[in-house]
Design a protein around this motif. Sequence first.
Motif, short mmCIF file in Angstrom:
data_model
loop_
_atom_site.label_atom_id
_atom_site.label_comp_id
_atom_site.label_asym_id
_atom_site.label_seq_id
_atom_site.Cartn_x
_atom_site.Cartn_y
_atom_site.Cartn_z
N SER A 1 -3.80 2.29 -10.39
CA SER A 1 -3.88 2.26 -8.93
C SER A 1 -2.67 2.92 -8.34
O SER A 1 -1.68 3.17 -9.02
CB SER A 1 -4.02 0.81 -8.46
N SER A 2 -2.75 3.23 -7.08
CA SER A 2 -1.58 3.79 -6.41
C SER A 2 -0.95 2.71 -5.55
O SER A 2 -0.33 3.00 -4.54
CB SER A 2 -2.00 5.00 -5.58
N GLU A 3 -1.13 1.47 -5.95
CA GLU A 3 -0.50 0.38 -5.23
C GLU A 3 0.78 -0.02 -5.92
O GLU A 3 0.96 0.21 -7.11
CB GLU A 3 -1.44 -0.85 -5.22
N TRP B 1 7.56 13.22 -12.15
CA TRP B 1 7.66 12.17 -13.16
C TRP B 1 8.68 11.10 -12.82
O TRP B 1 8.44 9.92 -13.02
CB TRP B 1 8.05 12.76 -14.52
N LYS B 2 9.85 11.54 -12.37
CA LYS B 2 10.91 10.56 -12.14
C LYS B 2 11.64 10.84 -10.83
O LYS B 2 11.71 11.99 -10.37
CB LYS B 2 11.96 10.63 -13.28
N THR C 1 0.87 -1.19 0.00
CA THR C 1 0.00 0.00 0.00
C THR C 1 0.90 1.22 0.00
O THR C 1 1.64 1.45 0.95
CB THR C 1 -0.89 0.02 1.25
N SER C 2 0.82 1.97 -1.09
CA SER C 2 1.82 3.02 -1.21
C SER C 2 1.48 4.28 -0.42
O SER C 2 2.36 5.03 -0.04
CB SER C 2 2.01 3.40 -2.69
N ASP D 1 -2.42 9.39 -5.78
CA ASP D 1 -2.65 9.47 -7.22
C ASP D 1 -1.69 8.49 -7.90
O ASP D 1 -0.95 7.78 -7.23
CB ASP D 1 -2.43 10.91 -7.70
N LEU D 2 -1.72 8.49 -9.23
CA LEU D 2 -0.87 7.54 -9.97
C LEU D 2 0.60 7.70 -9.60
O LEU D 2 1.09 8.80 -9.43
CB LEU D 2 -1.01 7.78 -11.48
N ILE D 3 1.26 6.55 -9.51
CA ILE D 3 2.70 6.56 -9.24
C ILE D 3 3.41 6.51 -10.59
O ILE D 3 3.12 5.64 -11.41
CB ILE D 3 3.10 5.32 -8.41
N HIS D 4 4.30 7.45 -10.82
CA HIS D 4 4.96 7.51 -12.12
C HIS D 4 6.32 6.85 -12.16
O HIS D 4 6.79 6.47 -13.22
CB HIS D 4 5.09 8.96 -12.57
N ASP D 5 6.97 6.76 -11.00
CA ASP D 5 8.29 6.15 -11.04
C ASP D 5 8.58 5.48 -9.71
O ASP D 5 8.07 5.89 -8.66
CB ASP D 5 9.36 7.20 -11.35
N VAL D 6 9.38 4.46 -9.79
CA VAL D 6 9.84 3.78 -8.59
C VAL D 6 11.30 3.43 -8.83
O VAL D 6 11.68 3.00 -9.92
CB VAL D 6 8.96 2.54 -8.30
N HIS E 1 0.25 6.79 -1.68
CA HIS E 1 0.15 7.90 -2.65
C HIS E 1 -1.32 8.11 -2.99
O HIS E 1 -2.09 7.15 -3.04
CB HIS E 1 0.93 7.57 -3.91
N ALA F 1 5.62 1.48 -14.54
CA ALA F 1 6.99 1.74 -14.13
C ALA F 1 7.46 0.60 -13.23
O ALA F 1 6.67 -0.02 -12.53
CB ALA F 1 7.08 3.06 -13.39
N THR G 1 9.56 6.43 -4.42
CA THR G 1 8.44 6.48 -5.37
C THR G 1 8.03 7.93 -5.53
O THR G 1 8.19 8.75 -4.62
CB THR G 1 7.21 5.69 -4.87
N GLN H 1 -1.07 6.32 -17.59
CA GLN H 1 -0.51 5.38 -16.63
C GLN H 1 0.51 4.51 -17.36
O GLN H 1 0.20 3.80 -18.28
CB GLN H 1 -1.61 4.49 -16.07
N THR I 1 4.71 -0.64 -10.49
CA THR I 1 3.46 0.07 -10.20
C THR I 1 2.33 -0.76 -10.80
O THR I 1 2.52 -1.47 -11.79
CB THR I 1 3.45 1.46 -10.84
#
Lengths: 365, 620
Positions: free
Chosen positions: B22-24, A65-66, A8-9, A13-18, A11, B7, A29, B4, B18
Amino acid sequence: MFVARGVTSGHKDLIHDVAFDFYGTRMATCSSDQTVRIWELHGEASTTANWSCTASWKAHSGSVWKVTWSNPEFGQVIATCSFDRSAAVWQEVVGKANVGGGASTTHWVRRTTLVDSRASVTDIKFAPHHLGLVLATCSGDGFVRIYEAPDIMNLTQWSLQYEIKVKMPLSCISWNPTYPRQFAPMIAVASDDSTQDVPKVMIYEYDENLRRWVHSESLKNICDPVNDISFAANLGRSYHLLGVAGKDLKVVSLEPQSDEEEDQGQRAHGIKVKTIAECCDHNSTVWRVAWNVTGTILASSGDDGCVRLWKGNYMGNWRCVTVLRSDGTLATDKLASAAAVSESIPDGGFLDQQFMKLGAIAGLK
Amino acid sequence: MGLQTLAFDISGSQVVVTRPNSSELGQLSLKHFADEPFMRNFIVSSAEVFVLAQKQFKSCYPDPVPQTTITALSQMYRGIILELVQNLKDVGDLETASLYSNLDFVWNFCEIIFLSSNPDLPVLPYLIDWVRINFDQSSKILPEVQQELPDLGQQCIDKVWKLIYTHVFHGRTREAAKLLPFVNPRHGNSNSNGTGSSASLKNKIDLMTELLEKKPRYNPRTGSFTDFESSWESWREECVNRLDQRVFYGNEQLTFICHVLCGNDEGFIEARSKNLLTWYEYLVMLINYRFPVVRPSALKGYARKVVTEFGLGDSLEPRDIILFHAMEYDIVNVLKEIQTVWNNPWYSIHFVDLIFAGGKFSEVTDVRIDYSSVPPLRAHFIIDYGTTIMEHKPIWQIGVPYFEALEEPLRRQLIGKCIERINPKTEMEAQKLVQIAGKFNLADELHGICRKVAVDKLQCGQMQNALLWAIKAGDNPLTTHIVDQILFEGDCQIEPSLLESLRNAIPCSDRLVFLSGFCDFRKLMDKHDYPNAVGKLCQLIKEDMIPKRIHHKIIQHLITLAEKNVKFRANETTILMEFVHMQVGLSKITPEDFTRLNVLLVCNRAQEILTMFNNKPFKQ
């Protein structure tokens, strides 16, 4: 073959980079919720380990973004880039230990903000550490910017060393991590622009004589939008390998042609370009590519929801060895079925046998 | 952008990704083979043998390693596999045990083809050994027989016959002969066919025993194969004569055996029909009794015929595919197939390394192996396996000897690249990394590692330790930074052992030299050796090393000296006065202190002048 777990992040909203740090025990992230989160791994990095969030802060005023880690010899340092047209460098700082003798707390501090871009900054990467503390960004305004912190003990001072105009909105950048002193510093940068028949991946090299970055090559056979590129570590090869993620996955080899002739002080630089693999297994857009530390395994992610691992054999042919679904299920892996070798040796197949123990062979030790 | 994208990042055997819409995050941990049961030991043992193989290679170079040594090394590896098989069986994991058992089966055959046999000589003795190891039922059946002695029931006798047949098929006729007495029921036994028959049976058994014991054996190391061929021909003639003379008439089993010994179709067909043979054993039987001097390269023709006869031609199992590639001396495809079955470079690296060390194929001309493919294959698998091992943190050190077996510059580059990714958790681990970096002249990596440890220690507040590591890194800015922290924020206390190291280390920073000198000064102060302390201080001032931020501390020391009524020498007073007035200035010290110091210094100077004046002879 693998264990999948959800994290469970937190965040919004959308995660763009990890991004993993150098050791794979920390992770960063970043998200459209404008924050960055730092994660720490507890337990052995195996199937039982757990990630927990140790820091979270608002890093930008637009989607981030990154995110990328510097080499640990500079300390715990990350860099981020954002839709808000800026990039930033952050450093973890240790607070004083608690009076009660508890563990000292850490927090992340903004060291600098780089605001030279006129458009969204789409990628940011640290250079190989033997070049010093150097950063490259690329942005939607078609510029690559290279920054350096001359005093690595003071991360608040960064200077813009070079600005390279590429004339195309850029989406990603990659430093060649190659072993120092063998090749000139090299960058690959790519665009996700959809204009047809225009090469989308450009290679730049640093010319020691001219003291600037010089355009070496544009990859002519890649004209569709490119989402991600990554150089492999070049160990013992005379050519570099570049992974390109676009409408499919390509592996391109770049072989510098060293010219011994010195024509009026100018050294002619050629790069022989060859596409050595074109993989359509994702059957959809490929988003990201990443190499392992020795450049023997390439990983890619695609719109089919899978992460694929590719291995090259000694002849240079690449094939997919593992397919991981991000939702945790294992895609049908042709290897899994091959591993079950049916038993046709009759019952006497495994017998109690006298096997030779180590060290029993005379004359070898 | 704004879509989306999937990543991800990968680190060793960990992948984080990712999840769509989702934000999971998905955390995928690939199971590293070193985590499987008994694998740790397996990996360590193999590494030991690998290191041994490299030593042999180096000591024999430029000659190839002798065949006997190569074979012995190969058998060591097989021993390790078999130990693993046994361990797995002991815990009931028969499926995995089967996988490794098959691998040993295949390795054994490849050992025969590529390592131990001579391409110009008969391969039969090795094949006999191979089937013996894998298909000999003696250890299962003999104990049962033992139990039932001296009166064997019919069931038991049948089992013995089966065992005898197997020995004969395998070509182990002497073992078969030893078992024959057991099938003759004792006189007066109710199971016998009557006294007369057992006597005639005994006679037949004796004749058969004679035949079996006379079968010529070939030792590739000592025997001449032409001698073997001719003695085999005469032996076979004798078998045929016996058959023609019908000496075994009346006894099915012995007649059958004789047919087999003669190598005729009738015997072979019957052997097949008895369903006691795998195609491997059938092949060996064929070679034993029809083509005993066949060379390794001719095996494939016979093998193909056998496999077709057994109806397996169209759907060969991976194991058999591998054997056929081996019979073609196609090492590349052998390793490729093994990789498909067992996605792990273990087999490939260790086996191809032995071929490399043996190097004999460079002389052989009638064999199609492309020796030029061996070195790059070996390098490829070393990199593959070494990377896999070094990515597994608990056993990373085992990867180093593998990379060490490569040529330069690949060796250094790989070791360098991999040790950079090891996060030393303990001092010992850090030292180990330093040692490796030193051994392979990895100056950049050494710098990086030491620097990283120094920075870590600094973050934890372990100043002294951080300083030691910064010095080890030879990093001027970092060292200066740490020394500054010690000087300004700490109480400038340095442990004696560190002080020693400071003195012995090549100073990589002016600040370090100052710190060393300053500590000496402090020591002298503590010992109340004030004259020497002052001398030291003046030396430091003269060398212009004192950082501005520390001036106030110096002043404090001077005030202490003043309170002790220390006498300064002439030049010292000058230096000190200059220091107080010019370098430090009024901004840094309180007016009272400034006055006091000034007065003290002036008085001292005056005293000096007077003393000098008084001592000087008066000139007229």
